[in-house]
Write a protein that holds these residues in place. Sequence first.
Motif, PDB file in Angstrom:
ATOM      1  N   GLU A  26     -12.287 -19.151   9.361  1.00  0.00           N
ATOM      2  CA  GLU A  26     -13.361 -18.243   9.747  1.00  0.00           C
ATOM      3  C   GLU A  26     -14.285 -18.921  10.771  1.00  0.00           C
ATOM      4  OE1 GLU A  26     -13.406 -15.043   8.857  1.00  0.00           O
ATOM      5  OE2 GLU A  26     -11.531 -15.483   7.796  1.00  0.00           O
ATOM      6  N   ASP A  27     -15.106 -18.105  11.442  1.00  0.00           N
ATOM      7  CA  ASP A  27     -15.981 -18.596  12.512  1.00  0.00           C
ATOM      8  C   ASP A  27     -16.838 -19.785  12.075  1.00  0.00           C
ATOM      9  OD1 ASP A  27     -14.997 -16.617  14.169  1.00  0.00           O
ATOM     10  OD2 ASP A  27     -16.707 -15.288  13.887  1.00  0.00           O
ATOM     11  N   GLU A  28     -17.481 -19.668  10.908  1.00  0.00           N
ATOM     12  CA  GLU A  28     -18.379 -20.739  10.467  1.00  0.00           C
ATOM     13  C   GLU A  28     -17.617 -22.032  10.161  1.00  0.00           C
ATOM     14  OE1 GLU A  28     -17.447 -17.998   7.016  1.00  0.00           O
ATOM     15  OE2 GLU A  28     -18.211 -17.720   9.040  1.00  0.00           O
ATOM     16  N   GLU A  29     -16.336 -21.922   9.824  1.00  0.00           N
ATOM     17  CA  GLU A  29     -15.539 -23.125   9.571  1.00  0.00           C
ATOM     18  C   GLU A  29     -15.173 -23.827  10.877  1.00  0.00           C
ATOM     19  OE1 GLU A  29     -12.816 -22.517   5.777  1.00  0.00           O
ATOM     20  OE2 GLU A  29     -12.680 -20.786   7.141  1.00  0.00           O
ATOM     21  N   VAL A  30     -14.769 -23.057  11.889  1.00  0.00           N
ATOM     22  CA  VAL A  30     -14.372 -23.686  13.150  1.00  0.00           C
ATOM     23  C   VAL A  30     -15.560 -24.267  13.897  1.00  0.00           C
ATOM     24  CG1 VAL A  30     -12.265 -22.314  13.389  1.00  0.00           C
ATOM     25  CG2 VAL A  30     -14.351 -21.560  14.506  1.00  0.00           C
ATOM     26  N   GLU A  31     -16.769 -23.799  13.576  1.00  0.00           N
ATOM     27  CA  GLU A  31     -17.956 -24.386  14.197  1.00  0.00           C
ATOM     28  C   GLU A  31     -18.096 -25.867  13.829  1.00  0.00           C
ATOM     29  OE1 GLU A  31     -21.256 -21.965  13.010  1.00  0.00           O
ATOM     30  OE2 GLU A  31     -20.581 -20.261  14.219  1.00  0.00           O
ATOM     31  N   GLN A  32     -17.496 -26.279  12.733  1.00  0.00           N
ATOM     32  CA  GLN A  32     -17.533 -27.684  12.309  1.00  0.00           C
ATOM     33  C   GLN A  32     -16.510 -28.530  13.055  1.00  0.00           C
ATOM     34  OE1 GLN A  32     -17.030 -27.583   8.064  1.00  0.00           O
ATOM     35  NE2 GLN A  32     -18.651 -26.064   7.810  1.00  0.00           N
ATOM     36  N   GLY A  33     -15.676 -27.892  13.861  1.00  0.00           N
ATOM     37  CA  GLY A  33     -14.722 -28.627  14.682  1.00  0.00           C
ATOM     38  C   GLY A  33     -13.307 -28.114  14.539  1.00  0.00           C
ATOM     39  N   MET A  34     -12.625 -28.059  15.676  1.00  0.00           N
ATOM     40  CA  MET A  34     -11.217 -27.657  15.733  1.00  0.00           C
ATOM     41  C   MET A  34     -10.429 -28.762  16.408  1.00  0.00           C
ATOM     42  SD  MET A  34     -11.375 -23.609  16.922  1.00  0.00           S
ATOM     43  CE  MET A  34      -9.840 -23.797  17.785  1.00  0.00           C
ATOM     44  N   ILE A  35      -9.126 -28.776  16.148  1.00  0.00           N
ATOM     45  CA  ILE A  35      -8.250 -29.711  16.845  1.00  0.00           C
ATOM     46  C   ILE A  35      -8.247 -29.307  18.328  1.00  0.00           C
ATOM     47  CG2 ILE A  35      -5.883 -30.563  17.082  1.00  0.00           C
ATOM     48  CD1 ILE A  35      -5.534 -29.959  14.067  1.00  0.00           C
ATOM     49  N   PRO A  36      -8.481 -30.254  19.233  1.00  0.00           N
ATOM     50  CA  PRO A  36      -8.489 -29.918  20.661  1.00  0.00           C
ATOM     51  C   PRO A  36      -7.206 -29.203  21.074  1.00  0.00           C
ATOM     52  CG  PRO A  36      -9.305 -32.132  20.335  1.00  0.00           C
ATOM     53  CD  PRO A  36      -8.772 -31.668  18.999  1.00  0.00           C
ATOM     54  N   GLY A  37      -7.368 -28.096  21.785  1.00  0.00           N
ATOM     55  CA  GLY A  37      -6.228 -27.326  22.258  1.00  0.00           C
ATOM     56  C   GLY A  37      -5.852 -26.156  21.366  1.00  0.00           C
ATOM     57  N   GLY A  95      -7.715 -36.869  13.027  1.00  0.00           N
ATOM     58  CA  GLY A  95      -7.836 -36.986  14.473  1.00  0.00           C
ATOM     59  C   GLY A  95      -9.123 -36.405  15.017  1.00  0.00           C
ATOM     60  N   ASN A  96      -9.173 -36.315  16.331  1.00  0.00           N
ATOM     61  CA  ASN A  96     -10.351 -35.787  17.023  1.00  0.00           C
ATOM     62  C   ASN A  96     -10.518 -34.302  16.771  1.00  0.00           C
ATOM     63  OD1 ASN A  96     -10.890 -38.282  18.211  1.00  0.00           O
ATOM     64  ND2 ASN A  96      -9.571 -37.849  19.960  1.00  0.00           N
ATOM     65  N   VAL A  97     -11.759 -33.849  16.862  1.00  0.00           N
ATOM     66  CA  VAL A  97     -12.064 -32.428  16.830  1.00  0.00           C
ATOM     67  C   VAL A  97     -13.017 -32.123  17.977  1.00  0.00           C
ATOM     68  CG1 VAL A  97     -11.723 -32.165  14.333  1.00  0.00           C
ATOM     69  CG2 VAL A  97     -13.991 -32.723  15.209  1.00  0.00           C
ATOM     70  N   GLU A  98     -13.034 -30.866  18.358  1.00  0.00           N
ATOM     71  CA  GLU A  98     -13.952 -30.463  19.440  1.00  0.00           C
ATOM     72  C   GLU A  98     -14.810 -29.314  18.973  1.00  0.00           C
ATOM     73  OE1 GLU A  98     -10.922 -27.568  21.927  1.00  0.00           O
ATOM     74  OE2 GLU A  98     -11.417 -29.513  22.746  1.00  0.00           O
TER      75      GLU A  98
END
Length: 98
Positions: A26-37, A95-98
């Motif tokens: 959900e939106d509020e979860e991805v605000e904490q970071g997603m895998i780049p790409g 790994g990294n998140v963006e």
Amino acid sequence: MKEITTTELQQQLENGATLHMIDVREDEEVEQGMIPGAIHIPLGEVPDRLSELDKATPYVIICRSGGRSGRAAEFLEAQGYDATNMVGGMLDWQGNVE
């Protein structure tokens, strides 16, 4: 259902692999970071957004722990898509998140 671990995915990304990743959180979860790409398609929107996906393209499906992504991967496979579930989800991602 095909599965990939967070470690395997990270190694492929570090080795320069071009991977198509869909984050179904959900939106509020991805605000904490997603895998780049990765692209964000919340689980509830997946059926309505199939036109954005290509059946010839393999996708790695990502969520928080691997449950929702597993359901999304099963749904996509049933629709004729090549989908792999990232087991362990973002809880296991080192790994990294963006």
